[in-house]
Structure formats: structure tokens, C-alpha cells
Design a protein around this motif. Structure first.
Motif, short mmCIF file in Angstrom:
data_model
loop_
_atom_site.label_atom_id
_atom_site.label_comp_id
_atom_site.label_asym_id
_atom_site.label_seq_id
_atom_site.Cartn_x
_atom_site.Cartn_y
_atom_site.Cartn_z
N ASP A 29 -7.10 -14.91 43.96
CA ASP A 29 -7.29 -15.25 45.68
C ASP A 29 -8.37 -16.17 45.50
O ASP A 29 -9.56 -15.99 45.25
CB ASP A 29 -7.55 -13.76 46.28
N LEU A 147 -11.48 -9.31 41.24
CA LEU A 147 -10.14 -9.05 41.63
C LEU A 147 -9.47 -8.14 40.81
O LEU A 147 -8.50 -7.39 41.06
CB LEU A 147 -9.63 -10.36 41.29
N ARG A 150 -10.37 -4.77 41.96
CA ARG A 150 -9.50 -4.37 43.22
C ARG A 150 -8.16 -4.12 43.15
O ARG A 150 -7.65 -3.32 43.92
CB ARG A 150 -9.78 -5.72 44.22
N HIS A 151 -7.89 -4.35 42.16
CA HIS A 151 -6.18 -3.98 41.51
C HIS A 151 -6.14 -2.49 41.48
O HIS A 151 -5.13 -2.06 41.73
CB HIS A 151 -5.94 -4.68 40.28
#
Length: 396
Positions: A29, A147, A150-151
């Protein structure tokens, strides 16, 4: 194993981060990464440099079609101020008469020990690498770690609990901390508006005197299951790794896990977190991975070097910035005569920005430990391994 390295100087052409060990297939992102860089630049009391720079990530390798591909990720962040320093800090021999010396070392900075170590005649090259500008690269690398986490449903955020003499006098809820990180305008990243206003007044008073001010930030890891880290070897304990990572940040002089400082003056019955066991529906109602619960979290989510399922809480104690507009006494490098320390454009208060950099370091350590425990060369494999473990501890 996940690892990263940084390169670049404060006034050089660019800052670099090189990350290796991330699994393939992780969605990148770009807006999130750039917002992390933006957050590091914010906060009341920042200096003129932040008005020059607009930090944006430029990925050179390791990401294709918006996803990681398993190979090392090279990141470049341009320094806009470079145009003012090309002739002063050329890569080639250049014109030495244009070299801008740091003639007298600043107390509290790396100037003097760095010059002695590398046999420099002034502290310019020390300043260029020792500068907290380097933390920009860390924040970019840490964004990738976030990231990955967060996965798996794990989040990392920070807030400020003290600036100078002004301190937040109550615990902060996770939702409050998240709300602070999502603001479009960041002052001092305190969850309580009244306390933040008092912190702002403290920075203003400091600015009027030409001084600088430090404080305390708190980083919280939310959603990390128990079992990450180990007591088996001294250098693999999660609390030790986190303390090392946060202490490595410029100007951090102490690190605390949970209620570590006040625990030293308290009785064990007041410090240790009693354990309870709840009904099956507790897991779905609270979104916790196990039915074991604590009514308090004095341990900061870590016991025996292992995460215990509560929020991991890490505090960093930040000294005041070393560059003062009213410089302290020092000595000239060339003549050894008494003088005032050198002054360069600097900040008054950087506690919120340091919190963002600490988020990056905490996220990277947690991501590293998560990868070592669950493994996987792809994001799908990692998630499958992780979900299997979560099911195991929910059935425990």
C-alpha cells in the motif's frame, strides 16, 4: 530472516533502505507507506528542515504489480535539500573551500566521539550520518513490516505520554491511540486534548528560551498472540530485542516494557498480572486468540521473553535534542580554544516523530519474530501457518 539496512546522509542526495526476507505476495500500500513518512515529519516543535522535505517512497526493486516478489526491496527517499549541498558535500573531490565545517562539537551529539573515532578534522561527516534524518529510512522499512503484520491482524501504533514536565495521567485505550495516528493534523500525538494543550505550552516556553525538550512516547502492539519470542536463549528474548531496537533510535536514552520502572518500587502482589480463564465465547467477543485473560497488563504483554497475548507496550524516553539555539560551552576542533558549540537548523521537540520511528523498529522486530515462528515463502503460506497456530491455542 527479515532484516533491513539503511544508507544515506542528512544532506546527501537520498536516503536508502534495503529490506530482505519478506514473503512474496504481500500487497504493498503505497499511500500507507507515504503517510507513515508524513507522520514522522509532523509534530509541534519541528524545525525548518521539515518545511523543505516532502518525503515520498520510491521503490527500485522487490515489488512488482503492487506485490512483494520475495527478493530484496530497495527503497529510495530523495532529499530535496540536496540541491543546497551538492557543492558542499560532493561525491567527487570537489572544491574543499566550499566544505561547511562543524567547527565545535555539540554536547550530547555524536560529534566529538565520532570525530575521534574516524579521525575527522571537524564533525561534518559525523553529523551527516548520526542525524535523526536517518530514521526516515527506518520508517519506510517499518511500514513494510507493518503491512506484513496487518496481513495477520496485528497492528502497531504510538502516542505521546510526556513532554518535559507535562504527563498524561491516565492509561490510553487502543481506540484512542489509533484515533491519534489517523489525524490529518498532528500536534503532539497525545490522546487527551487538555493534556496535549499543556504539552504545547511547554514546547512554546522552551522555544522562547532557545532550549530543547524531550519526553516519553509509548508504542503498543495490538493483536499479537502469545508465544512469540523465547526464553531459551538470552539473545532471543522478545523484550530484550525490543529494548535494543528502540534504544538504537537517535536521542532515546531509556526503554521501558510495561510498568517496568514503577514495578521496581512496588510489591509483587501489586505488579504481576493475575490469570483468568473465560468461556468459549470470550474469543469471539474480544477478538483475542485465547481464553486466558488478564485484568491488567503491568507486564506489557511479555513474560519470560515471550508474548503473552496482551498488548505489547514499549516506552521510549527521549532526551532533548542536542542542537541548541543557545549553544552550550565547547572547544574548537582546530585550535582547542573554548567556544560555543556549533548550531545548525534543528528541532525543539521531536517526541511524536520519535514515536513513529519507534513504531517502525517495534514493528520490524515483531515481524522478524513472527516470520521466525511461523515461516513461509509466500504471504498465503505465512497466513496458513499462522491460522493453524491460532486454532491450536484457542483449543488449549
Amino acid at each position: 530472516m527479515i532484516r533491513f539496512e539503511t544508507a544515506g546522509e542528512s544532506h546527501g542526495e537520498a536516503l536508502i533502505a534495503l529490506i530482505s526476507g519478506l514473503p512474496a505476495g504481500l500487497t504493498v500500500d503505497f499511500d500507507f507507506i507515504n503517510r507513515e513518512l508524513w507522520r514522522r515529519q509532523q509534530g509541534y516543535g519541528r524545525g525548518g528542515r521539515m518545511k523543505i522535505e516532502t518525503d515520498k517512497v520510491h521503490i527500485l526493486s522487490g515489488v512488482r504489480h503492487g506485490k512483494t516478489i520475495g527478493s530484496p526491496i530497495a527503497i529510495q527517499i530523495a532529499n530535496r535539500d540536496w540541491k543546497n549541498w551538492e557543492e558542499k558535500l560532493p561525491v567527487e573531490a570537489g572544491d574543499l573551500s566550499k566544505h561547511q565545517v562543524v567547527a565545535s562539537p555539540r554536547p550530547g551529539h555524536a560529534d566529538l566521539p565520532g570525530a575521534l573515532k574516524y579521525n575527522f578534522k571537524d564533525a561534518r561527516y559525523v553529523l551527516e550520518r548520526a542525524s535523526a534524518r536517518e530514521s526516515t529510512s527506518r520508517v519506510a522499512a517499518g511500514a513494510f513490516a507493518k503491512l506484513l503484520l496487518r496481513h495477520l491482524g496485528i497492528e502497531v501504533a504510538s502516542h505521546v505520554i510526556r513532554v518535559g514536565r507535562i504527563e498524561l495521567e491516565r492509561p490510553a485505550a487502543w481506540d484512542e491511540i489509533v484515533a491519534v495516528t489517523e489525524k490529518s493534523e498532528i500536534m503532539l500525538s497525545c490522546v487527551d486534548p487538555e493534556t496535549e494543550a499543556r504539552m504545547k505550552a511547554e514546547v512554546e516556553e522552551t522555544s522562547r528560551t532557545g532550549d530543547t525538550i524531550g519526553g516519553v512516547f509509548e508504542v503498543v502492539v495490538h493483536g499479537l498472540p502469545p508465544g512469540v519470542g523465547t526464553y531459551a536463549n538470552w539473545d532471543e528474548r522478545l523484550d530484550g530485542l525490543l529494548a535494543w531496537a528502540v534504544m538504537s533510535l537517535q536521542a532515546v536514552k531509556a526503554v521501558e516494557i510495561g510498568r517496568g520502572v514503577t514495578a521496581a518500587e512496588s510489591f509483587g502482589s501489586q505488579v504481576h498480572d493475575a490469570i483468568h480463564y473465560g468461556p468459549p465465547e470470550l474469543v469471539t467477543e474480544t477478538d483475542k486468540p485465547t481464553r486466558f485473560t488478564r485484568h491488567q497488563n503491568n507486564a506489557g504483554g511479555i513474560e519470560g521473553g515471550i508474548s503473552n497475548g496482551e498488548d505489547v507496550v514499549v516506552r521510549g524516553y527521549l532526551k532533548p535534542i542536542s542542537t541548541l539555539r543557545r549553544p552550550l560551552e565547547s572547544v574548537r576542533f582546530d585550535t582547542r580554544e573554548a567556544t560555543s558549540a556549533s548550531y545548525e537548523r534543528s528541532d525543539i521537540c521531536v517526541v511524536p516523530a520519535a514515536g513513529v520511528a519507534a513504531e517502525a523498529m517495534v514493528a520490524f522486530i515483531i515481524a522478524k519474530e513472527v516470520m521466525e515462528k511461523f515461516g513461509g515463502d509466500s504471504a498465503e503460506e505465512l497466513k496458513r501457518n499462522y491460522d493453524g497456530y491460532i486454532q491450536q491455542i484457542r483449543n488449549y
